[in-house]
Design a protein around this motif. Structure first.
Motif, PDB file in Angstrom:
ATOM      1  N   ALA A   1      47.690  10.413 -51.774  1.00 51.36           N
ATOM      2  CA  ALA A   1      47.215  11.456 -52.552  1.00 51.36           C
ATOM      3  C   ALA A   1      46.317  10.940 -53.684  1.00 51.36           C
ATOM      4  O   ALA A   1      45.245  11.617 -53.971  1.00 51.36           O
ATOM      5  CB  ALA A   1      48.377  12.414 -53.110  1.00 51.36           C
ATOM      6  N   THR A   2      46.890   9.915 -54.381  1.00 51.99           N
ATOM      7  CA  THR A   2      46.195   9.342 -55.602  1.00 51.99           C
ATOM      8  C   THR A   2      44.795   9.000 -55.243  1.00 51.99           C
ATOM      9  O   THR A   2      43.734   9.437 -55.880  1.00 51.99           O
ATOM     10  CB  THR A   2      46.709   8.403 -56.318  1.00 51.99           C
ATOM     11  OG1 THR A   2      48.291   8.817 -56.659  1.00 51.99           O
ATOM     12  CG2 THR A   2      46.130   7.760 -57.322  1.00 51.99           C
ATOM     13  N   VAL A   3      44.458   8.309 -54.229  1.00 52.11           N
ATOM     14  CA  VAL A   3      43.363   7.487 -53.851  1.00 52.11           C
ATOM     15  C   VAL A   3      42.309   8.557 -53.340  1.00 52.11           C
ATOM     16  O   VAL A   3      41.132   8.679 -53.559  1.00 52.11           O
ATOM     17  CB  VAL A   3      43.448   6.426 -52.831  1.00 52.11           C
ATOM     18  CG1 VAL A   3      42.077   5.934 -52.295  1.00 52.11           C
ATOM     19  CG2 VAL A   3      44.230   5.329 -53.577  1.00 52.11           C
ATOM     20  N   ALA A   4      43.026   9.648 -52.572  1.00 53.35           N
ATOM     21  CA  ALA A   4      42.036  10.400 -51.905  1.00 53.35           C
ATOM     22  C   ALA A   4      41.366  11.607 -53.067  1.00 53.35           C
ATOM     23  O   ALA A   4      40.234  11.889 -53.030  1.00 53.35           O
ATOM     24  CB  ALA A   4      43.149  11.396 -51.002  1.00 53.35           C
ATOM     25  N   HIS A   5      42.188  11.964 -54.233  1.00 53.07           N
ATOM     26  CA  HIS A   5      41.848  12.484 -55.051  1.00 53.07           C
ATOM     27  C   HIS A   5      40.794  12.026 -56.014  1.00 53.07           C
ATOM     28  O   HIS A   5      39.546  12.412 -56.415  1.00 53.07           O
ATOM     29  CB  HIS A   5      42.934  13.265 -56.130  1.00 53.07           C
ATOM     30  CG  HIS A   5      43.740  14.193 -55.529  1.00 53.07           C
ATOM     31  ND1 HIS A   5      43.250  15.517 -55.281  1.00 53.07           N
ATOM     32  CD2 HIS A   5      45.302  14.357 -55.151  1.00 53.07           C
ATOM     33  CE1 HIS A   5      44.253  16.340 -54.729  1.00 53.07           C
ATOM     34  NE2 HIS A   5      45.371  15.669 -54.856  1.00 53.07           N
ATOM     35  N   GLU A   6      40.997  10.611 -56.062  1.00 55.78           N
ATOM     36  CA  GLU A   6      40.109   9.806 -56.913  1.00 55.78           C
ATOM     37  C   GLU A   6      38.792   9.467 -56.237  1.00 55.78           C
ATOM     38  O   GLU A   6      37.901   9.741 -56.661  1.00 55.78           O
ATOM     39  CB  GLU A   6      40.622   8.252 -56.886  1.00 55.78           C
ATOM     40  CG  GLU A   6      39.848   7.564 -57.604  1.00 55.78           C
ATOM     41  CD  GLU A   6      40.512   6.087 -57.737  1.00 55.78           C
ATOM     42  OE1 GLU A   6      40.209   5.046 -57.050  1.00 55.78           O
ATOM     43  OE2 GLU A   6      41.416   5.786 -58.599  1.00 55.78           O
ATOM     44  N   GLY A   7      38.970   9.452 -54.803  1.00 56.29           N
ATOM     45  CA  GLY A   7      37.615   9.526 -54.197  1.00 56.29           C
ATOM     46  C   GLY A   7      36.721  10.843 -54.001  1.00 56.29           C
ATOM     47  O   GLY A   7      35.520  10.700 -54.334  1.00 56.29           O
ATOM     48  N   MET A   8      37.514  12.008 -53.851  1.00 58.36           N
ATOM     49  CA  MET A   8      36.667  13.374 -53.929  1.00 58.36           C
ATOM     50  C   MET A   8      36.361  13.647 -55.228  1.00 58.36           C
ATOM     51  O   MET A   8      35.357  14.240 -55.348  1.00 58.36           O
ATOM     52  CB  MET A   8      37.880  14.179 -53.052  1.00 58.36           C
ATOM     53  CG  MET A   8      37.930  14.138 -51.729  1.00 58.36           C
ATOM     54  SD  MET A   8      38.898  15.713 -51.181  1.00 58.36           S
ATOM     55  CE  MET A   8      40.503  14.982 -51.544  1.00 58.36           C
ATOM     56  N   GLY A   9      37.077  13.173 -56.305  1.00 60.89           N
ATOM     57  CA  GLY A   9      36.866  13.487 -57.801  1.00 60.89           C
ATOM     58  C   GLY A   9      35.535  12.869 -58.104  1.00 60.89           C
ATOM     59  O   GLY A   9      34.783  13.528 -59.046  1.00 60.89           O
ATOM     60  N   GLN A  10      35.191  11.810 -57.680  1.00 60.50           N
ATOM     61  CA  GLN A  10      34.036  11.044 -58.245  1.00 60.50           C
ATOM     62  C   GLN A  10      32.915  11.485 -56.843  1.00 60.50           C
ATOM     63  O   GLN A  10      31.934  10.465 -57.092  1.00 60.50           O
ATOM     64  CB  GLN A  10      34.476   9.613 -58.564  1.00 60.50           C
ATOM     65  CG  GLN A  10      34.687   8.724 -57.307  1.00 60.50           C
ATOM     66  CD  GLN A  10      35.289   7.455 -57.712  1.00 60.50           C
ATOM     67  OE1 GLN A  10      35.589   6.990 -58.848  1.00 60.50           O
ATOM     68  NE2 GLN A  10      35.472   6.442 -56.625  1.00 60.50           N
ATOM     69  N   SER A  11      33.187  12.038 -55.984  1.00 59.09           N
ATOM     70  CA  SER A  11      32.174  12.134 -55.118  1.00 59.09           C
ATOM     71  C   SER A  11      31.434  13.652 -55.192  1.00 59.09           C
ATOM     72  O   SER A  11      31.221  13.667 -56.546  1.00 59.09           O
ATOM     73  CB  SER A  11      32.761  12.329 -53.518  1.00 59.09           C
ATOM     74  OG  SER A  11      32.002  12.385 -52.696  1.00 59.09           O
ATOM     75  N   ILE A  12      30.818  14.313 -54.270  1.00 53.33           N
ATOM     76  CA  ILE A  12      30.233  15.261 -54.561  1.00 53.33           C
ATOM     77  C   ILE A  12      30.725  16.796 -53.821  1.00 53.33           C
ATOM     78  O   ILE A  12      31.775  16.560 -53.177  1.00 53.33           O
ATOM     79  CB  ILE A  12      28.766  15.064 -53.446  1.00 53.33           C
ATOM     80  CG1 ILE A  12      29.143  14.744 -52.157  1.00 53.33           C
ATOM     81  CG2 ILE A  12      27.902  13.783 -54.018  1.00 53.33           C
ATOM     82  CD1 ILE A  12      27.998  15.031 -51.162  1.00 53.33           C
ATOM     83  N   VAL A  13      30.175  17.667 -54.077  1.00 52.62           N
ATOM     84  CA  VAL A  13      30.367  18.918 -53.291  1.00 52.62           C
ATOM     85  C   VAL A  13      29.565  18.554 -52.155  1.00 52.62           C
ATOM     86  O   VAL A  13      28.161  18.460 -52.236  1.00 52.62           O
ATOM     87  CB  VAL A  13      30.151  20.190 -54.088  1.00 52.62           C
ATOM     88  CG1 VAL A  13      31.242  20.709 -54.951  1.00 52.62           C
ATOM     89  CG2 VAL A  13      28.746  20.190 -54.972  1.00 52.62           C
ATOM     90  N   TYR A  14      29.925  18.622 -50.893  1.00 54.35           N
ATOM     91  CA  TYR A  14      29.366  18.124 -49.777  1.00 54.35           C
ATOM     92  C   TYR A  14      27.975  18.681 -49.646  1.00 54.35           C
ATOM     93  O   TYR A  14      27.274  17.980 -49.120  1.00 54.35           O
ATOM     94  CB  TYR A  14      30.470  18.497 -48.587  1.00 54.35           C
ATOM     95  CG  TYR A  14      30.144  17.891 -47.109  1.00 54.35           C
ATOM     96  CD1 TYR A  14      30.551  16.221 -47.255  1.00 54.35           C
ATOM     97  CD2 TYR A  14      29.685  18.496 -46.170  1.00 54.35           C
ATOM     98  CE1 TYR A  14      30.280  15.679 -46.249  1.00 54.35           C
ATOM     99  CE2 TYR A  14      29.356  17.611 -45.057  1.00 54.35           C
ATOM    100  CZ  TYR A  14      29.762  16.213 -44.929  1.00 54.35           C
ATOM    101  OH  TYR A  14      29.283  15.491 -43.757  1.00 54.35           O
ATOM    102  N   PHE A  15      27.898  20.229 -49.535  1.00 52.24           N
ATOM    103  CA  PHE A  15      26.767  20.620 -49.132  1.00 52.24           C
ATOM    104  C   PHE A  15      25.460  20.500 -49.906  1.00 52.24           C
ATOM    105  O   PHE A  15      24.300  20.828 -49.647  1.00 52.24           O
ATOM    106  CB  PHE A  15      26.929  22.101 -48.629  1.00 52.24           C
ATOM    107  CG  PHE A  15      27.424  22.354 -47.220  1.00 52.24           C
ATOM    108  CD1 PHE A  15      26.705  22.595 -46.125  1.00 52.24           C
ATOM    109  CD2 PHE A  15      28.878  22.040 -47.066  1.00 52.24           C
ATOM    110  CE1 PHE A  15      27.054  22.712 -44.918  1.00 52.24           C
ATOM    111  CE2 PHE A  15      29.313  22.248 -45.752  1.00 52.24           C
ATOM    112  CZ  PHE A  15      28.657  22.238 -44.663  1.00 52.24           C
ATOM    113  N   HIS A  16      25.586  19.967 -51.124  1.00 56.27           N
ATOM    114  CA  HIS A  16      24.463  19.392 -51.839  1.00 56.27           C
ATOM    115  C   HIS A  16      23.921  18.209 -50.940  1.00 56.27           C
ATOM    116  O   HIS A  16      22.505  18.180 -50.785  1.00 56.27           O
ATOM    117  CB  HIS A  16      25.007  18.806 -53.179  1.00 56.27           C
ATOM    118  CG  HIS A  16      25.390  19.864 -54.334  1.00 56.27           C
ATOM    119  ND1 HIS A  16      26.014  19.521 -55.573  1.00 56.27           N
ATOM    120  CD2 HIS A  16      25.216  21.163 -54.299  1.00 56.27           C
ATOM    121  CE1 HIS A  16      25.989  20.549 -56.253  1.00 56.27           C
ATOM    122  NE2 HIS A  16      25.578  21.605 -55.399  1.00 56.27           N
ATOM    123  N   ALA A  17      24.541  17.310 -50.459  1.00 57.62           N
ATOM    124  CA  ALA A  17      24.032  16.377 -49.874  1.00 57.62           C
ATOM    125  C   ALA A  17      23.271  17.025 -48.492  1.00 57.62           C
ATOM    126  O   ALA A  17      22.216  16.449 -48.077  1.00 57.62           O
ATOM    127  CB  ALA A  17      24.864  15.111 -49.505  1.00 57.62           C
TER     128      ALA A  17
END
Length: 469
Positions: free
Chosen positions: A429-445
């Motif tokens: 959970a910690t790593v998943a939130h970390e990865g998504m939190g510093q990523s994008i809202v998907y449909f921008h890409a």
């Protein structure tokens, strides 16, 4: 061949629809080209070179000049000297230099001048021709830096796929090897044959990178954000150690010569020195750059995250203006994706801890408040990378009487950003939130890649009515 005594770079002029090469002054003097003398010219269409060899004035040389087998070195009177000049503009030069916009001239000490295609112009035409050929085949090559879990990379892939264009992942760069592990576990087909690099972009050896048609990257955003600069006491992002990533990105672009480049960051990055320098360098290298701020109207997500994006394409592709369409949300409120109290099996936390910190903030004049996320919430504040640290302003879900609270689950977080759930599997959970939190809202890409692909399809394939998939 003797030593090179002068190298210079020039714009390739046009006159009467023909290309023109020229040189004057000291470079010619160093090669022994004297005004009034003559020179021969040899063209090599295979190497894209024109070679001029000096011939001293003599009766035989004049005879060959009258027969148009030699050319004369012109001259212009200057203060105390005569400047030598050679200038050639004809169909033969056009055949060698026609598609290119710049040339290089090199003077040698043995009376020879060579004119060749400017190395950056050669790279520009090469990437455009390669991209066009691959695009028409329906498969383009792609590389990514700052890969994370591969969320942005997947969105760009999906955007091209909406127009029927497949992408082949050639390489990917990520500093955190654990992120590479997750990306490969969740998208094995994408990364199976790709060359994976675990390291900072600055330390990647450029010669190990294969050329690609498209390149996507997201330089560290923490130092650009207002919160990040405040926390690190930075007056600008360029004071942080991570600023050297800019040089790594430039080296990757130079080595892999992509025809299309995508990049994403926080809105504040748009005005940073790093991005201003990078944009100027891309324009100098023959790219057309378009910058934009995308928000929830472009992502169709519940999260209100804004992001700065730019797309750069090689100017010879002539894609024109690229505009990302707005997209309707698929969830009307958090209740559409929210797990109920009965379904939730994770930890609940005493809300009094947050209330105590909120009271302290108010007393100290700080504007941080609790942020409850309910089934009725139609717009959600940005979920950050450190969500598991229980910061007071992070959106949290209260229980029925607001005596307890919980963090969003991995699937809720993914759904809020419209990130496909399979991209965040195989992670705590910690790593998943970390990865998504510093990523994008998907449909921008997805939206930006799709808008770019539509332009490319129209320009290269003549498809004005595209299958929207």
């Amino acid at each position: 061949m003797k030593n090179i005594t002068n190298t210079s770079y020039h714009e390739l002029d046009k006159k009467n629809n023909n290309s023109r090469i020229w040189l004057e002054g000291e470079p010619l003097t160093r090669a022994g080209f004297e005004p009034g003398g003559f020179y021969s010219m040899a063209l090599n269409i295979d190497t894209l070179e024109a070679t001029m060899t000096f011939v001293a004035d003599s009766p035989e040389a004049r005879k060959l000049w009258r027969e148009k087998k030699l050319r004369k070195v012109s001259g212009r009177k200057m203060v105390g000297w005569v400047k030598p000049i050679i200038d050639v503009c004809n169909a033969d030069i056009t055949q060698v230099f026609g598609p290119y916009g710049r040339f290089r001239a090199q003077a040698f000490s043995n009376g020879v001048i060579t004119f060749s295609v400017h190395h950056e112009e050669f790279a520009r035409v090469e990437r455009e021709e390669t991209f066009k050929a691959n695009y028409k085949k329906g498969v383009i090559t792609k590389g990514d830096a700052f890969l994370g879990f591969g969320i942005s990379a997947s969105g760009i892939k999906d955007g091209f796929a909406k127009t029927g264009i497949k992408t082949k992942q050639v390489w990917a760069v990520e500093m955190e090897s654990r992120y590479l592990d997750i990306a490969c576990k969740n998208s094995p087909e994408t990364y199976r044959d790709a060359h994976l690099f675990a390291g900072k972009v600055e330390e990647i050896e450029p010669q190990l990178l294969d050329k690609v048609d498209a390149f996507s990257f997201s330089m560290p955003c923490t130092n650009h954000s207002l919160a990040g600069r405040t926390k690190k006491e930075l007056s600008s992002a360029e004071e942080a150690d991570e600023v050297t990533a800019l040089f790594g990105v430039r080296a990757i672009i130079n080595a892999t010569n992509p025809a299309i480049i995508f990049s994403e960051n926080v809105p504040q990055a748009k005005e940073s020195s790093s991005y201003r320098i990078l944009i100027k360098e891309l324009e100098r290298r023959g790219y057309v750059c378009q910058e934009m701020i995308l928000d929830k109207t472009h992502s169709g997500s519940l999260e209100r995250r804004q992001r700065y994006w730019f797309v750069a394409y090689s100017k010879g592709l002539a894609l024109g203006d690229i505009t990302v369409d707005t997209t309707a949300p698929i969830h009307t409120s958090f209740g559409d994706i929210m797990e109920s109290e009965e379904e939730f099996t994770g930890l609940w936390h005493d809300v009094e801890k947050l209330k105590k910190r909120e009271r302290k903030n108010i007393a100290e004049g700080r504007n941080f408040r609790m942020n409850f996320l309910t089934a009725e919430s139609t717009e959600i504040k940005t979920l950050p990378r450190n969500i598991t640290k229980h910061q007071i302003s992070t959106p949290v879900i209260p229980n029925h009487d607001k005596s307890m609270y919980r963090l969003p689950t991995i699937t809720e977080h993914a759904d809020i950003k419209r990130i496909p759930r399979h991209l965040v599997a195989h992670a705590s959970a910690t790593v998943a939130h970390e990865g998504m939190g510093q990523s994008i809202v998907y449909f921008h890409a997805v939206g930006l890649a799709y808008a770019t692909a539509k332009k490319a399809s129209a320009a290269l394939l003549g498809q004005h009515m595209l299958n929207l998939g």
